[in-house]
Design a protein around this motif. Structure first.
Motif, mmCIF file in Angstrom:
data_model
loop_
_atom_site.group_PDB
_atom_site.id
_atom_site.type_symbol
_atom_site.label_atom_id
_atom_site.label_comp_id
_atom_site.label_asym_id
_atom_site.label_seq_id
_atom_site.Cartn_x
_atom_site.Cartn_y
_atom_site.Cartn_z
ATOM 1 N N ASN A 121 -37.571 -8.880 15.570
ATOM 2 C CA ASN A 121 -36.308 -9.580 15.770
ATOM 3 C C ASN A 121 -35.265 -9.070 14.780
ATOM 4 N N ARG A 122 -34.220 -9.862 14.570
ATOM 5 C CA ARG A 122 -33.124 -9.447 13.686
ATOM 6 C C ARG A 122 -33.599 -9.203 12.252
ATOM 7 N N LEU A 123 -34.597 -9.925 11.818
ATOM 8 C CA LEU A 123 -35.115 -9.703 10.467
ATOM 9 C C LEU A 123 -35.664 -8.278 10.330
ATOM 10 N N LEU A 124 -36.448 -7.832 11.294
ATOM 11 C CA LEU A 124 -36.966 -6.467 11.253
ATOM 12 C C LEU A 124 -35.824 -5.460 11.379
ATOM 13 N N GLU A 125 -34.863 -5.751 12.241
ATOM 14 C CA GLU A 125 -33.703 -4.868 12.379
ATOM 15 C C GLU A 125 -33.004 -4.706 11.028
ATOM 16 N N GLN A 126 -32.797 -5.811 10.324
ATOM 17 C CA GLN A 126 -32.150 -5.746 9.011
ATOM 18 C C GLN A 126 -32.990 -4.953 8.013
ATOM 19 N N GLN A 127 -34.316 -5.104 8.097
ATOM 20 C CA GLN A 127 -35.193 -4.317 7.225
ATOM 21 C C GLN A 127 -35.049 -2.828 7.507
ATOM 22 N N ARG A 128 -34.958 -2.453 8.784
ATOM 23 C CA ARG A 128 -34.783 -1.038 9.146
ATOM 24 C C ARG A 128 -33.416 -0.534 8.680
ATOM 25 N N HIS A 129 -32.396 -1.376 8.790
ATOM 26 C CA HIS A 129 -31.073 -0.979 8.303
ATOM 27 C C HIS A 129 -31.125 -0.709 6.800
ATOM 28 N N SER A 130 -31.834 -1.549 6.057
ATOM 29 C CA SER A 130 -31.982 -1.336 4.606
ATOM 30 C C SER A 130 -32.815 -0.100 4.318
ATOM 31 N N GLN A 131 -33.897 0.067 5.068
ATOM 32 C CA GLN A 131 -34.801 1.212 4.870
ATOM 33 C C GLN A 131 -34.067 2.546 5.022
ATOM 34 N N PHE A 132 -33.163 2.627 5.974
ATOM 35 C CA PHE A 132 -32.465 3.885 6.254
ATOM 36 C C PHE A 132 -30.999 3.840 5.799
ATOM 37 N N ALA A 133 -30.673 2.932 4.876
ATOM 38 C CA ALA A 133 -29.294 2.705 4.431
ATOM 39 C C ALA A 133 -28.606 3.957 3.902
ATOM 40 N N ALA A 134 -29.346 4.871 3.315
ATOM 41 C CA ALA A 134 -28.736 6.094 2.762
ATOM 42 C C ALA A 134 -28.072 6.934 3.850
ATOM 43 N N HIS A 135 -28.438 6.703 5.102
ATOM 44 C CA HIS A 135 -27.908 7.500 6.216
ATOM 45 C C HIS A 135 -27.029 6.677 7.155
ATOM 46 N N ARG A 136 -26.700 5.460 6.723
ATOM 47 C CA ARG A 136 -25.900 4.555 7.550
ATOM 48 C C ARG A 136 -24.464 5.042 7.643
ATOM 49 N N ILE A 137 -23.898 4.916 8.835
ATOM 50 C CA ILE A 137 -22.501 5.279 9.053
ATOM 51 C C ILE A 137 -21.695 3.992 8.975
ATOM 52 N N GLY A 138 -20.891 3.851 7.950
ATOM 53 C CA GLY A 138 -20.092 2.645 7.771
ATOM 54 C C GLY A 138 -20.974 1.427 7.558
ATOM 55 N N ARG A 139 -20.571 0.301 8.161
ATOM 56 C CA ARG A 139 -21.328 -0.944 7.991
ATOM 57 C C ARG A 139 -22.018 -1.368 9.284
ATOM 58 N N GLY A 140 -21.972 -0.513 10.308
ATOM 59 C CA GLY A 140 -22.521 -0.865 11.611
ATOM 60 C C GLY A 140 -24.001 -0.553 11.745
ATOM 61 N N GLU A 141 -24.411 -0.334 12.978
ATOM 62 C CA GLU A 141 -25.822 -0.109 13.309
ATOM 63 C C GLU A 141 -26.132 1.355 13.574
ATOM 64 N N TRP A 142 -25.180 2.254 13.292
ATOM 65 C CA TRP A 142 -25.357 3.674 13.561
ATOM 66 C C TRP A 142 -25.737 4.415 12.292
ATOM 67 N N PHE A 143 -26.603 5.425 12.467
ATOM 68 C CA PHE A 143 -27.129 6.193 11.346
ATOM 69 C C PHE A 143 -27.057 7.678 11.682
ATOM 70 N N ASP A 144 -26.818 8.494 10.657
ATOM 71 C CA ASP A 144 -26.909 9.941 10.857
ATOM 72 C C ASP A 144 -28.365 10.290 11.116
#
Length: 179
Positions: A121-144
């Motif tokens: 759910n959203r909790l896991l999504e947030q964990q994945r966003h944190s896990q790959f934060a170094a490659h995050r584009i802006g503050r959204g859900e997109w990553f390089d």
């Protein structure tokens, strides 16, 4: 001259039975009435979303949940909630999002490939966003696109040809344990 079947028509080379092609097909149709023929469904299963079915003369059954294609789900099936984290590719970017209704959600988005699903759910999504934060584009859900994220997606895809097959299986398992 080759073998002739009981009807007088030629028997195909290598045929295990002394039957012409027409009678082989008739025998196949006869047997398939009971065992069915596995094929792609004319439309996704309304109960679990699978695209794999078994065709019988009386109609189609979903090969995953065995729901009769064309019947409308009701009760627990219609209210089944199964959250997933999805991974999409658009160009050189990867989106990590979540949905309880991925078919409807993905229909709203523009992307090149559905890469994988992960139960969560959203909790896991947030964990994945944190896990790959170094490659995050802006503050959204997109990553390089990056090796770490691609390796994670490969783990999710291990042994899975189509992410929808995983989703269909999870819905079927959920219905079996909660129905």
């Amino acid at each position: 001259m080759g073998l002739l079947g009981a009807c007088g028509a030629p028997v195909p080379p290598g045929a295990e039975l002394n039957l012409c092609l027409r009678h082989h097909l008739a025998a196949y149709d006869w047997v398939s009435r009971d065992v069915g023929v596995t094929d792609v469904l004319p439309s996704p299963c309304l109960a679990c979303g699978s695209r794999l079915g078994v065709r019988y003369p009386s109609g189609w059954l979903c090969a995953v949940c065995e729901w009769k294609v064309g019947d409308l789900p009701d009760g627990i099936v219609a209210s089944t909630r199964l959250d997933v984290v999805y991974y999409l590719r658009a160009g050189q970017r990867i989106k990590i999002g979540t949905s309880a209704n991925p078919r409807a959600r993905l229909a709203q988005l523009s992307f090149d490939d559905l890469l994988a699903f992960e139960r969560g759910n959203r909790l896991l999504e947030q964990q994945r966003h944190s896990q790959f934060a170094a490659h995050r584009i802006g503050r959204g859900e997109w990553f390089d696109t990056n090796d770490e994220l691609l390796a994670h997606i490969e783990l999710l895809r291990a042994g899975v040809d189509d992410p929808w097959n995983s989703y269909s299986l999870w819905v079927s398992e959920h219905l079996a344990t909660h129905g």
